[in-house]
Design a protein around this motif. Structure first.
Motif, PDB file in Angstrom:
ATOM      1  N   ALA A   1      56.432 -30.993  19.813  1.00  0.00           N
ATOM      2  CA  ALA A   1      57.649 -30.241  20.142  1.00  0.00           C
ATOM      3  C   ALA A   1      58.661 -31.121  20.861  1.00  0.00           C
ATOM      4  O   ALA A   1      59.878 -30.963  20.669  1.00  0.00           O
ATOM      5  N   GLY A   2      58.185 -32.026  21.708  1.00  0.00           N
ATOM      6  CA  GLY A   2      59.107 -32.943  22.365  1.00  0.00           C
ATOM      7  C   GLY A   2      59.854 -33.790  21.356  1.00  0.00           C
ATOM      8  O   GLY A   2      61.065 -34.025  21.486  1.00  0.00           O
ATOM      9  N   VAL A   3      59.153 -34.238  20.322  1.00  0.00           N
ATOM     10  CA  VAL A   3      59.792 -35.006  19.250  1.00  0.00           C
ATOM     11  C   VAL A   3      60.816 -34.135  18.525  1.00  0.00           C
ATOM     12  O   VAL A   3      61.938 -34.552  18.236  1.00  0.00           O
ATOM     13  N   GLY A   4      60.426 -32.885  18.235  1.00  0.00           N
ATOM     14  CA  GLY A   4      61.334 -31.969  17.551  1.00  0.00           C
ATOM     15  C   GLY A   4      62.595 -31.705  18.348  1.00  0.00           C
ATOM     16  O   GLY A   4      63.693 -31.602  17.778  1.00  0.00           O
ATOM     17  N   SER A   5      62.470 -31.611  19.659  1.00  0.00           N
ATOM     18  CA  SER A   5      63.629 -31.368  20.506  1.00  0.00           C
ATOM     19  C   SER A   5      64.612 -32.534  20.450  1.00  0.00           C
ATOM     20  O   SER A   5      65.829 -32.346  20.332  1.00  0.00           O
ATOM     21  N   VAL A   6      64.088 -33.749  20.518  1.00  0.00           N
ATOM     22  CA  VAL A   6      64.951 -34.932  20.472  1.00  0.00           C
ATOM     23  C   VAL A   6      65.636 -35.039  19.107  1.00  0.00           C
ATOM     24  O   VAL A   6      66.843 -35.306  19.021  1.00  0.00           O
ATOM     25  N   LEU A   7      64.878 -34.826  18.034  1.00  0.00           N
ATOM     26  CA  LEU A   7      65.464 -34.893  16.690  1.00  0.00           C
ATOM     27  C   LEU A   7      66.531 -33.817  16.498  1.00  0.00           C
ATOM     28  O   LEU A   7      67.581 -34.064  15.889  1.00  0.00           O
ATOM     29  N   ALA A   8      66.270 -32.623  17.036  1.00  0.00           N
ATOM     30  CA  ALA A   8      67.243 -31.536  16.909  1.00  0.00           C
ATOM     31  C   ALA A   8      68.514 -31.851  17.678  1.00  0.00           C
ATOM     32  O   ALA A   8      69.619 -31.494  17.245  1.00  0.00           O
ATOM     33  N   GLY A   9      68.373 -32.534  18.820  1.00  0.00           N
ATOM     34  CA  GLY A   9      69.556 -32.922  19.569  1.00  0.00           C
ATOM     35  C   GLY A   9      70.444 -33.855  18.758  1.00  0.00           C
ATOM     36  O   GLY A   9      71.671 -33.690  18.709  1.00  0.00           O
ATOM     37  N   SER A  10      69.823 -34.824  18.088  1.00  0.00           N
ATOM     38  CA  SER A  10      70.596 -35.744  17.247  1.00  0.00           C
ATOM     39  C   SER A  10      71.203 -35.024  16.051  1.00  0.00           C
ATOM     40  O   SER A  10      72.366 -35.254  15.689  1.00  0.00           O
ATOM     41  N   ALA A  11      70.427 -34.131  15.429  1.00  0.00           N
ATOM     42  CA  ALA A  11      70.928 -33.393  14.269  1.00  0.00           C
ATOM     43  C   ALA A  11      72.070 -32.461  14.658  1.00  0.00           C
ATOM     44  O   ALA A  11      73.015 -32.263  13.885  1.00  0.00           O
ATOM     45  N   SER A  12      71.993 -31.884  15.863  1.00  0.00           N
ATOM     46  CA  SER A  12      73.056 -30.984  16.308  1.00  0.00           C
ATOM     47  C   SER A  12      74.367 -31.725  16.508  1.00  0.00           C
ATOM     48  O   SER A  12      75.447 -31.185  16.254  1.00  0.00           O
ATOM     49  N   VAL A  13      74.281 -32.959  16.989  1.00  0.00           N
ATOM     50  CA  VAL A  13      75.487 -33.759  17.153  1.00  0.00           C
ATOM     51  C   VAL A  13      76.163 -33.962  15.800  1.00  0.00           C
ATOM     52  O   VAL A  13      77.391 -33.874  15.667  1.00  0.00           O
ATOM     53  N   ARG A  14      75.371 -34.198  14.776  1.00  0.00           N
ATOM     54  CA  ARG A  14      75.932 -34.519  13.460  1.00  0.00           C
ATOM     55  C   ARG A  14      76.325 -33.281  12.660  1.00  0.00           C
ATOM     56  O   ARG A  14      77.369 -33.267  11.997  1.00  0.00           O
ATOM     57  N   PHE A  15      75.477 -32.236  12.724  1.00  0.00           N
ATOM     58  CA  PHE A  15      75.689 -31.081  11.854  1.00  0.00           C
ATOM     59  C   PHE A  15      76.067 -29.801  12.596  1.00  0.00           C
ATOM     60  O   PHE A  15      76.478 -28.825  11.970  1.00  0.00           O
ATOM     61  N   GLY A  16      75.880 -29.768  13.923  1.00  0.00           N
ATOM     62  CA  GLY A  16      76.100 -28.550  14.693  1.00  0.00           C
ATOM     63  C   GLY A  16      74.798 -27.792  14.894  1.00  0.00           C
ATOM     64  O   GLY A  16      73.947 -27.741  14.003  1.00  0.00           O
ATOM     65  N   SER A  17      74.621 -27.209  16.066  1.00  0.00           N
ATOM     66  CA  SER A  17      73.363 -26.513  16.381  1.00  0.00           C
ATOM     67  C   SER A  17      73.164 -25.276  15.510  1.00  0.00           C
ATOM     68  O   SER A  17      72.031 -24.889  15.213  1.00  0.00           O
ATOM     69  N   ARG A  18      74.252 -24.639  15.098  1.00  0.00           N
ATOM     70  CA  ARG A  18      74.142 -23.432  14.270  1.00  0.00           C
ATOM     71  C   ARG A  18      73.403 -23.731  12.964  1.00  0.00           C
ATOM     72  O   ARG A  18      72.488 -22.996  12.574  1.00  0.00           O
ATOM     73  N   ARG A  19      73.795 -24.813  12.302  1.00  0.00           N
ATOM     74  CA  ARG A  19      73.164 -25.152  11.038  1.00  0.00           C
ATOM     75  C   ARG A  19      71.694 -25.524  11.233  1.00  0.00           C
ATOM     76  O   ARG A  19      70.828 -25.140  10.439  1.00  0.00           O
ATOM     77  N   VAL A  20      71.409 -26.257  12.321  1.00  0.00           N
ATOM     78  CA  VAL A  20      70.025 -26.694  12.559  1.00  0.00           C
ATOM     79  C   VAL A  20      69.121 -25.499  12.837  1.00  0.00           C
ATOM     80  O   VAL A  20      68.026 -25.384  12.286  1.00  0.00           O
ATOM     81  N   VAL A  21      69.558 -24.576  13.702  1.00  0.00           N
ATOM     82  CA  VAL A  21      68.694 -23.448  14.048  1.00  0.00           C
ATOM     83  C   VAL A  21      68.528 -22.497  12.856  1.00  0.00           C
ATOM     84  O   VAL A  21      67.474 -21.868  12.691  1.00  0.00           O
ATOM     85  N   ARG A  22      69.526 -22.393  12.004  1.00  0.00           N
ATOM     86  CA  ARG A  22      69.407 -21.526  10.828  1.00  0.00           C
ATOM     87  C   ARG A  22      68.375 -22.051   9.841  1.00  0.00           C
ATOM     88  O   ARG A  22      67.809 -21.276   9.060  1.00  0.00           O
ATOM     89  N   ILE A  23      68.117 -23.336   9.864  1.00  0.00           N
ATOM     90  CA  ILE A  23      67.067 -23.917   9.021  1.00  0.00           C
ATOM     91  C   ILE A  23      65.727 -23.924   9.746  1.00  0.00           C
ATOM     92  O   ILE A  23      64.691 -23.557   9.187  1.00  0.00           O
ATOM     93  N   ALA A  24      65.745 -24.333  11.024  1.00  0.00           N
ATOM     94  CA  ALA A  24      64.496 -24.551  11.751  1.00  0.00           C
ATOM     95  C   ALA A  24      63.769 -23.250  12.083  1.00  0.00           C
ATOM     96  O   ALA A  24      62.533 -23.201  12.020  1.00  0.00           O
ATOM     97  N   GLN A  25      64.507 -22.186  12.430  1.00  0.00           N
ATOM     98  CA  GLN A  25      63.783 -20.988  12.855  1.00  0.00           C
ATOM     99  C   GLN A  25      63.058 -20.261  11.718  1.00  0.00           C
ATOM    100  O   GLN A  25      61.881 -19.892  11.883  1.00  0.00           O
ATOM    101  N   PRO A  26      63.673 -20.025  10.573  1.00  0.00           N
ATOM    102  CA  PRO A  26      62.887 -19.454   9.477  1.00  0.00           C
ATOM    103  C   PRO A  26      61.681 -20.314   9.115  1.00  0.00           C
ATOM    104  O   PRO A  26      60.596 -19.794   8.820  1.00  0.00           O
ATOM    105  N   ALA A  27      61.858 -21.648   9.161  1.00  0.00           N
ATOM    106  CA  ALA A  27      60.728 -22.538   8.893  1.00  0.00           C
ATOM    107  C   ALA A  27      59.638 -22.377   9.954  1.00  0.00           C
ATOM    108  O   ALA A  27      58.442 -22.438   9.650  1.00  0.00           O
ATOM    109  N   LEU A  28      60.045 -22.151  11.211  1.00  0.00           N
ATOM    110  CA  LEU A  28      59.074 -21.951  12.291  1.00  0.00           C
ATOM    111  C   LEU A  28      58.202 -20.727  12.042  1.00  0.00           C
ATOM    112  O   LEU A  28      56.970 -20.796  12.150  1.00  0.00           O
ATOM    113  N   VAL A  29      58.804 -19.586  11.717  1.00  0.00           N
ATOM    114  CA  VAL A  29      57.998 -18.373  11.535  1.00  0.00           C
ATOM    115  C   VAL A  29      57.103 -18.504  10.306  1.00  0.00           C
ATOM    116  O   VAL A  29      55.982 -17.965  10.287  1.00  0.00           O
ATOM    117  N   LEU A  30      57.547 -19.229   9.290  1.00  0.00           N
ATOM    118  CA  LEU A  30      56.692 -19.463   8.125  1.00  0.00           C
ATOM    119  C   LEU A  30      55.523 -20.383   8.483  1.00  0.00           C
ATOM    120  O   LEU A  30      54.404 -20.203   7.974  1.00  0.00           O
TER     121      LEU A  30
END
Length: 419
Positions: free
Chosen positions: A65-94
């Motif tokens: 999870a620590g790795v995921g947090s760091v990667l998400a921080g970088s992805a949010s800078v590039r794509f925005g947190s909205r886009r990242v969470v819309r992909i990551a959360q459905p994948a999480l519940v699956l």
């Protein structure tokens, strides 16, 4: 762009919708997390895991999870947190659903690793979204969002208890799948209404010069305040890990009451929900540093009471006070991180979020090592003393003074959205 219509109270309707949507994301994350962790004994029984193998499985979550947090921080800078969470959360519940359905141990390791990676990504981005909504409202909202997470976790725990009861006839795959279906529906419904934060390229375009896009992709976040806030949160997460993992064992084996053993963690979670429900009001009235100081002090007093408890009921009361105090420190920490990042890139939130997993791992190692060498009472004394550090670091949660640097222009005191 035409101004957004205003809802009653002067807040744009799009911002009110974003607030509800972020609540949905927090609820889904709490539900998914509780669904998995409350059925660990069932997973252990299914795969015949020994203590060492079970520890390895559980250790995957905070480390990855620590790795995921760091990667998400970088992805949010590039794509925005909205886009990242819309992909990551459905994948999480699956991934949680997969953990309940896989038939082999390698499959379980893969599913749990996916859960950890995606959980870290969702934790970072949902808190970035929460900070953005808080900034738009211009008032403290973070503890309320975390209260919704706790409500989702309580519901997940109740569902797990219902499906685990003898005679229910609900298998692990079906139990996980039903919870995942609810989480997936809420997450997909919330996604379109999340706060539309700007990726780095658009922030750079708004800056007006050719080089600003590159600069926006590398937001300058001061490390010192990040480390101060992160250290305080790590200490609180160490205490949280201790109570979550060891309170039942302590009450049953150390204080001799199997009947009251589950109530320690139950009381802790109940007061956590209560504290978060009231926390935003306290922050608005007294300020973040004062609330963190009082909360960390209450957590210290509660854990000290539990450590010195002469009877099981006193330990339960101590764990309840610990939950009440610790509950407000965590969300206020994410709010403080958001103020260090006026552009809303999510970088500071992702960095501070790593302290969650650092504290969890350190807590498990610290308590287990001391308990093996001495006993659980001595083991609980260690995080008790460490909580004093959070009290001393409370000042770092206050907003910077005007003119103190780039972080001083954002935060709960910012101007509310007017459309």
């Amino acid at each position: 762009m035409r101004p957004s219509p205003l809802a009653p109270g002067g807040i744009a309707r799009v911002d009110r919708a974003a607030r509800v949507a972020v609540c949905g994301v927090f609820f889904t994350t709490g539900l998914a997390f509780a669904t998995l962790v409350t059925r660990v004994p069932a997973l252990q029984a299914r795969f015949g895991l020994g203590e060492g193998e079970l520890t390895a499985v559980l250790a995957l979550v905070p480390v990855v999870a620590g790795v995921g947090s760091v990667l998400a921080g970088s992805a949010s800078v590039r794509f925005g947190s909205r886009r990242v969470v819309r992909i990551a959360q459905p994948a999480l519940v699956l991934a949680v659903a997969a953990a309940g359905a896989v038939p082999t141990l390698p499959g379980l390791y893969a599913a749990v690793a996916a859960v950890g990676l995606l959980l870290g990504a969702v934790d970072a981005t949902m808190n970035t979204q929460a900070v953005a909504v808080e900034r738009r409202y211009g008032t403290s909202l973070l503890t309320g969002f975390h209260a919704v997470w706790s409500a989702g976790a309580v519901l997940g725990s109740l569902w797990a208890a219902f499906t685990a009861a003898p005679g229910r006839g609900v298998g692990l795959a079906a139990a996980f799948g039903a919870a995942a279906a609810i989480g997936l529906a809420v997450s997909l419904a919330a996604g379109p209404f999340l706060h539309r934060d700007a990726p780095a390229e658009r922030r750079g375009e708004a800056g007006g010069d050719a080089g600003s896009g590159a600069a926006a992709s590398r937001p300058r976040i001061p490390w010192r305040p990040v480390l101060l806030v992160g250290s305080a949160l790590a200490v609180v997460y160490i205490a949280d890990s201790a109570v979550s993992s060891w309170s039942a064992v302590y009450i049953e084996t150390g204080l001799g009451s199997a009947a009251l053993a589950p109530l320690g963690y139950g009381a802790y979670q109940a007061t956590t929900l209560l504290g978060r429900a009231l926390g935003d009001h306290a922050v608005r009235r007294f300020g973040p540093a004062a609330v963190v100081r009082a909360g960390a002090g209450a957590a210290f007093a509660g854990l000290a009471c539990a450590t010195a408890a002469p009877a099981p009921w006193a330990a339960v009361a101590g764990f309840a006070l610990t939950g009440l105090g610790a509950s407000v420190v965590m969300p206020i920490g994410f709010s403080a991180a958001g103020r260090l990042d006026p552009e809303g890139s999510g970088t500071a939130v992702a960095r501070v979020n790593v302290s969650n997993y650092v504290g969890f791992v350190l807590g498990a190692v610290l308590i287990g090592t001391i308990a093996e060498a001495l006993d659980l009472r001595a083991a609980f004394a260690a995080p008790t003393v460490l909580l004093l550090g959070a009290v001393l670091l409370a000042r770092s949660f206050d907003p910077p003074r005007p003119g103190a640097g780039p972080a001083g222009s954002a935060g709960p005191a910012a101007e509310p959205a007017r459309g």
